[in-house]
Write a protein that holds these residues in place. Structure first.
Motif, PDB file in Angstrom:
ATOM      1  N   ASN A  23       0.855  -1.289  -0.019  1.00 63.35           N
ATOM      2  CA  ASN A  23      -0.260   0.138  -0.153  1.00 63.35           C
ATOM      3  C   ASN A  23       0.954   1.195  -0.074  1.00 63.35           C
ATOM      4  O   ASN A  23       2.229   1.257   0.713  1.00 63.35           O
ATOM      5  CB  ASN A  23      -0.684   0.424   0.947  1.00 63.35           C
ATOM      6  N   ASN A  25       0.065   5.295   0.614  1.00 62.52           N
ATOM      7  CA  ASN A  25      -0.544   6.398   0.531  1.00 62.52           C
ATOM      8  C   ASN A  25       0.282   8.312   0.582  1.00 62.52           C
ATOM      9  O   ASN A  25       1.115   8.344   1.468  1.00 62.52           O
ATOM     10  CB  ASN A  25      -1.833   6.372   1.998  1.00 62.52           C
ATOM     11  N   ARG A 364      -7.026  11.428   1.037  1.00 61.40           N
ATOM     12  CA  ARG A 364      -5.653  10.454   1.406  1.00 61.40           C
ATOM     13  C   ARG A 364      -5.743   9.439  -0.442  1.00 61.40           C
ATOM     14  O   ARG A 364      -7.013   9.318  -0.918  1.00 61.40           O
ATOM     15  CB  ARG A 364      -6.314   9.454   1.960  1.00 61.40           C
ATOM     16  N   ASN A 366      -4.645   7.100  -2.268  1.00 62.41           N
ATOM     17  CA  ASN A 366      -4.011   5.397  -2.106  1.00 62.41           C
ATOM     18  C   ASN A 366      -4.083   4.797  -3.263  1.00 62.41           C
ATOM     19  O   ASN A 366      -5.003   4.735  -3.849  1.00 62.41           O
ATOM     20  CB  ASN A 366      -5.071   4.827  -1.159  1.00 62.41           C
TER      21      ASN A 366
END
Length: 373
Positions: A23, A25, A364, A366
C-alpha cells in the motif's frame, strides 16, 4: 491456486490460496508524509483455505498485518453443510447478513457502514441461507463477536478485522465503556428482478442483540435496520442503502451512554450510539487490451452519517477511484476524502462520535497493489 484431491467414495477437494498486498498513501493532514512524497509499505499477507466433501464445506481466511494494525487475525472461518444447491447452513466466524453483501462499496476503503460494524462484519454463530430464483433470505444467530481470551471479565481484543463493540481507555489509562455484543439475531430478505437488460435486487435487513457490560454485568441491547437496492445493467452498477442503528448499553453510573467504543486493526475509537447512514456507490466496468491489463472498473462511493445526538457533527466520506485487473494482480487507485472520519483525518477517537465542529475535508491518495494466488 493449488488443488489436492483425495478419492474415497466421492471426490474431496482442498483449495489453498491467498494474497500479498502493498500500500502507498499520501495524506493531506500528515505534513511530514507529504514532504516525503507519501509512504509505501506492506499491507497484508493472507492465506485462504477451502474444502468440500459430500456436501460438507470449509472456508477460512487468516490475515497477517503489521503489529500496529492488529497483527495476525482470522477474518473468517466456518464449516457448512449444503442441503441442496439452494440451501446452506454455516457455523463459525461467518459474515453477518446485513445490508448489501458481500460489500456495500466498490473501493478499497469500503463505505462508512464498515467503520461502525455494518459492512463485511463477521461474528461467531450459525447462519442459514437460501438462494432462490426470485427470493434470497438469510437467518442467523450469533453468540458473540470474535472471542479470543475467554476470561470471566476479558475485554474484547483489538486484534480483529471487522469492527465490533469493545472497550476503550480514558485519560487515566483505565478501561471504560466495557461492552460486548452477545446473542444477536439477524434476518435478511431480498427480491431479484432479472431481465435481458438489467439485474435488480431490493432488500431489507434487521439485526437485534444484547450488549453485556463487564463492569455492571447488566445486559443492554442494540438494533440495526437497513433497506437497499442493487443494479447491474451491462457494465454499469449501482449500490444504494439506508441504515439506522442504536446501541443502549447498561454502563456504570457516571459513564456516558451517547457513545460506544468499537475496535478493529489494533485500536479502538468512539462511535455515536445512534445514527442513520446513507450510502450510494456507482461503478462502470471497461474492458481493456493494454499489455497485461484486461479490465478497469471506475467508481465513486459516497457515505453520510447523521448522528442522533444534536450536538454531534455529521461524518462524511467520498471515494473516487479505479480498480485495474492484470492477470492475478488487482490494483486500486483511490482518492478518498473524509470529514469526521477517523481513517481520513487527524482526529481519531471522537471523529465518529462528537466529531470536530467546522471540520475540513481531508484527503488521502491511496494505491493498493495485490497479487492473488
Amino acid at each position: 491456486m493449488s488443488t489436492t484431491s483425495v478419492y474415497a467414495q466421492e471426490k474431496a477437494t482442498v483449495d489453498i490460496g491467498g494474497a500479498l498486498r502493498f500500500n502507498y498513501n499520501n495524506s493531506t493532514w500528515k505534513d511530514a508524509q507529504q514532504k516525503r512524497g507519501g509512504d509505501l509499505g506492506f499491507d497484508v499477507f493472507r492465506l485462504n483455505a477451502k474444502a468440500e466433501y459430500k456436501g460438507l464445506k470449509l472456508n477460512a481466511e487468516y490475515r497477517f498485518y503489521s503489529e500496529s494494525f492488529g497483527g495476525a487475525m482470522l477474518k473468517q472461518g466456518w464449516i457448512a453443510y449444503d442441503f441442496n444447491e439452494n440451501d446452506e447452513l454455516q457455523f463459525g466466524l461467518t459474515q453477518v447478513p446485513f445490508g448489501i453483501t458481500t460489500y456495500n462499496s466498490n473501493s478499497w476503503f469500503f463505505s462508512l457502514n464498515y467503520y461502525v460494524g455494518l459492512e463485511d462484519d463477521h461474528d461467531m454463530g450459525l447462519k442459514y441461507t437460501h438462494q432462490g430464483e426470485k427470493w434470497d433470505y438469510s437467518l442467523a444467530f450469533f453468540k458473540n463477536a470474535e472471542e479470543l481470551q475467554f476470561g470471566n471479565n476479558s475485554d474484547v481484543s483489538n486484534s480483529r478485522y471487522s469492527y465490533d463493540v469493545a472497550s476503550i481507555s480514558n485519560s487515566d489509562g483505565n478501561l471504560i465503556l466495557r461492552n460486548k455484543e452477545v446473542n444477536q439475531l439477524n434476518g435478511d430478505l431480498s427480491y431479484k428482478i432479472n431481465n435481458t437488460n438489467a439485474k435488480h435486487r431490493l432488500g431489507v435487513s434487521a439485526q437485534y442483540g444484547g450488549l453485556y457490560n463487564i463492569d455492571t454485568e447488566g445486559i443492554g441491547n442494540h438494533y440495526a435496520l437497513a433497506a437497499y437496492y442493487e443494479l447491474k445493467a451491462g457494465k454499469f452498477g449501482v449500490k444504494a442503502q439506508i441504515a439506522n442503528y442504536k446501541y443502549s448499553p447498561e454502563n456504570p453510573d457516571g459513564e456516558r451512554d451517547d457513545v460506544v467504543a468499537m475496535t478493529a486493526y489494533g485500536a479502538p475509537y468512539l462511535v455515536a450510539a445512534e445514527a442513520s447512514i446513507y450510502t450510494l456507490g456507482l461503478s462502470y466496468s471497461i474492458p481493456l487490451e493494454w499489455g497485461p491489463v484486461s479490465n478497469v472498473v471506475i467508481y465513486n462511493d459516497f457515505g453520510y452519517m447523521d448522528k442522533a445526538e444534536s450536538s454531534f457533527e455529521s461524518s462524511m466520506m467520498n471515494v473516487t477511484g479505479a480498480m485495474f485487473t492484470a492477470g492475478n494482480i488487482y490494483t486500486y487507485f483511490d482518492l478518498a476524502a473524509g470529514k469526521n472520519q477517523p481513517w481520513l483525518g487527524s482526529e481519531w477517537t471522537n471523529a465518529l462520535a462528537a466529531g470536530t465542529p467546522d471540520a475540513d475535508w481531508e484527503m488521502r491518495f491511496n494505491i493498493n497493489v495485490g497479487y492473488y494466488f
